[in-house]
Design a protein around this motif. Structure first.
Motif, short mmCIF file in Angstrom:
data_model
loop_
_atom_site.label_atom_id
_atom_site.label_comp_id
_atom_site.label_asym_id
_atom_site.label_seq_id
_atom_site.Cartn_x
_atom_site.Cartn_y
_atom_site.Cartn_z
N ALA A 84 -32.11 125.63 -22.21
CA ALA A 84 -30.25 126.33 -21.97
C ALA A 84 -29.58 127.57 -22.40
O ALA A 84 -29.28 127.96 -21.28
CB ALA A 84 -29.51 124.96 -22.05
N ALA A 85 -29.59 127.76 -23.08
CA ALA A 85 -28.77 128.74 -24.03
C ALA A 85 -29.81 130.35 -23.78
O ALA A 85 -29.24 131.14 -23.56
CB ALA A 85 -28.96 128.29 -25.54
N THR A 86 -31.15 130.59 -23.61
CA THR A 86 -31.58 131.01 -22.80
C THR A 86 -31.27 131.58 -21.87
O THR A 86 -31.24 132.52 -21.19
CB THR A 86 -33.20 131.06 -23.16
OG1 THR A 86 -33.37 130.97 -24.90
CG2 THR A 86 -34.28 132.51 -22.54
N GLN A 87 -31.31 130.44 -20.62
CA GLN A 87 -31.31 130.32 -19.05
C GLN A 87 -29.97 131.44 -18.28
O GLN A 87 -29.80 131.71 -18.56
CB GLN A 87 -31.36 129.20 -18.44
CG GLN A 87 -32.84 128.66 -18.19
CD GLN A 87 -32.75 127.84 -17.83
OE1 GLN A 87 -31.90 126.62 -17.76
NE2 GLN A 87 -33.86 127.49 -17.30
N LEU A 114 -29.35 137.96 0.70
CA LEU A 114 -30.34 137.79 -0.32
C LEU A 114 -30.79 137.79 -1.95
O LEU A 114 -31.18 136.89 -2.97
CB LEU A 114 -31.35 138.19 0.47
CG LEU A 114 -32.19 137.64 1.84
CD1 LEU A 114 -33.03 139.03 2.87
CD2 LEU A 114 -32.30 136.57 2.14
N THR A 115 -29.98 138.62 -2.09
CA THR A 115 -30.32 138.98 -3.77
C THR A 115 -29.17 138.09 -4.36
O THR A 115 -30.02 137.14 -5.21
CB THR A 115 -29.58 139.68 -4.13
OG1 THR A 115 -30.18 141.16 -3.68
CG2 THR A 115 -29.46 140.33 -5.70
N ILE A 116 -27.94 137.26 -3.64
CA ILE A 116 -27.22 136.89 -4.79
C ILE A 116 -27.83 134.68 -4.65
O ILE A 116 -28.05 134.09 -5.60
CB ILE A 116 -25.82 136.17 -3.38
CG1 ILE A 116 -24.74 137.40 -4.53
CG2 ILE A 116 -25.03 135.15 -4.33
CD1 ILE A 116 -24.02 137.92 -3.58
N GLY A 117 -27.95 134.55 -3.33
CA GLY A 117 -29.80 133.23 -2.92
C GLY A 117 -30.46 133.42 -4.46
O GLY A 117 -30.62 132.23 -4.44
N LEU A 145 -30.80 135.26 -7.52
CA LEU A 145 -29.68 134.90 -8.52
C LEU A 145 -29.29 133.27 -8.74
O LEU A 145 -29.24 132.53 -9.86
CB LEU A 145 -28.85 135.62 -8.61
CG LEU A 145 -28.81 137.09 -9.09
CD1 LEU A 145 -27.80 137.86 -9.50
CD2 LEU A 145 -29.83 136.77 -10.95
N MET A 146 -29.32 132.71 -7.48
CA MET A 146 -28.52 131.44 -7.51
C MET A 146 -30.11 129.85 -7.09
O MET A 146 -29.39 128.93 -7.61
CB MET A 146 -27.52 130.86 -6.43
CG MET A 146 -26.19 131.82 -6.81
SD MET A 146 -25.36 132.30 -5.19
CE MET A 146 -24.30 129.88 -5.04
N LYS A 147 -30.46 130.40 -7.51
CA LYS A 147 -31.74 129.52 -7.47
C LYS A 147 -32.24 128.65 -9.07
O LYS A 147 -31.79 129.05 -9.25
CB LYS A 147 -33.01 130.30 -7.12
CG LYS A 147 -33.60 130.51 -4.97
CD LYS A 147 -34.88 130.93 -5.67
CE LYS A 147 -35.19 131.21 -3.80
NZ LYS A 147 -36.34 131.21 -3.43
#
Length: 114
Positions: free
Chosen positions: A67-70, A106-109, A111-113
């Motif tokens: 989680a810290a790495t993410q 699309l780019t924001i999408g 990043l949010m996956k």
């Protein structure tokens, strides 16, 4: 993160590269150094997680490190996205290229996956 954002704002901008088929970044050396330092730290965290698994570390402890790495990787993504919006996206909109907004969505999408 304020200092990092200032560095993104101060990045040298090569207008000719935004939106071209070459599509290269245009970050200042300070921003590149900041991002590289963060990514090196993340790389070390990944190696550390691998070591925890090899040593049969308690699962909850490994998950905490993941989680810290993410979170650290998300911070890098946010910095890159902010710089992209403030430079390439703004420039392309000013040039009348509204297709950049679809690309940005699309780019924001991505990043949010999860």
């Amino acid at each position: 993160m304020g200092k990092e954002l200032e560095q993104v704002n101060e990045s040298t901008h090569n207008h000719d590269m935004c939106g071209t088929s070459e599509r290269k970044s245009h970050h200042s050396e300070a921003v590149k150094k900041n991002l590289t330092t963060r990514l090196n730290r993340i790389e070390g965290q990944i190696r550390g997680i691998k070591g925890l698994i090899e040593r049969d570390t308690y699962c909850d402890d490994v998950i905490t490190q993941i989680a810290a790495t993410q979170s650290a990787l998300n911070s890098v993504g946010k910095l890159l996205l902010e710089g992209h919006i403030k430079t390439c996206v703004v420039d392309r909109i000013e040039e009348g290229d509204s297709e950049v907004l679809d690309e940005l969505i699309l780019t924001i999408g991505k990043l949010m996956k999860k």
